[in-house]
Each structure stands twice: as C-alpha cells, then as structure tokens.
Design a protein around this motif. Structure first.
Motif: not given
Length: 125
Positions: A81-94
């Motif tokens: 986004k706007d030439s910037q790499p982004l990473a988001f943890l969506l979830d940790i699931v058992e």
C-alpha cells in the motif's frame, strides 16, 4: 517473548521499577484481556482495509504442535500500500484435528470468511 505471568514475577517487577518506583505493572490477567481486546479491534480495521484493497493479497501460514499435542496455525496477509509492504497477522487458531490439508483449508477459509475476503482468493488479475 515471555508468558504473561512474567508480570507477576518479583524480580521482573524490581527490574522494571528501577529508577521509576511508581511504575504500575498490570496483572497477567489484565495484560491477556487487554491484548485480546486490541487484537479484536485491530482485526476490524484490517478487515476494512482488506475488503477495499484492489491489489493482490498474499498469505503465509505457519503450523506447529506443542509438546502437549495442541496444534495451532497462523495466517498472515501481505500486501503493498502506497509502495510500502505491509503484513498483518489475521489469526492464530487451534486446530483440534490433525494438520492435514483438508483441516488446514477449513481453518484458512474460515479466517478468510471472518475478514470477508474469501472471494478475493484465486481471483486472477
């Protein structure tokens, strides 16, 4: 990288209060509760961002089993986004069942549904 219980450790408290004896250190249960609340609220903002994103979404997963036989999987989304790499943890699931392909697909699709981006997976440019 310590469990929340470290906040109740006397040595940890002494170290944190060095030079600032009035520092308030919350209880482990408070830290856990607050962290879960922040994660939930952040997830709503991430969902909104992903739903309006027109670019390519890339996903990574990691799966592991603790010595007590509890299995977990994480799903992380990557985008630019706007030439910037982004990473988001969506979830940790058992994963209560084995880490076979079908169970991992079920977990992955449930997370994509939760963020309302399932329709974006497999979409060609």
């Amino acid at each position: 990288m310590q469990p929340f219980e470290i906040a109740a450790n006397c040595s940890f408290n002494e170290l944190m209060k060095t030079g600032c004896s009035e520092l308030y250190i919350p209880l482990p249960s408070t830290i856990s509760c607050d962290l879960k609340l922040v994660f939930k609220r952040s997830g709503k903002h991430i969902a909104w961002l992903l739903q309006g994103y027109d670019g390519t979404l890339n996903f990574t997963t990691d799966a592991w089993t603790f010595p007590n036989h509890q299995a977990f999987i994480t799903i992380t989304v990557h985008l630019e986004k706007d030439s910037q790499p982004l990473a988001f943890l969506l979830d940790i699931v058992e994963v209560v069942k084995s880490h076979d392909g079908l169970n991992l697909v079920i977990v992955f699709s449930n997370i994509l549904k939760k963020f309302r981006v399932l329709h974006k997976v497999g979409k060609s440019c």
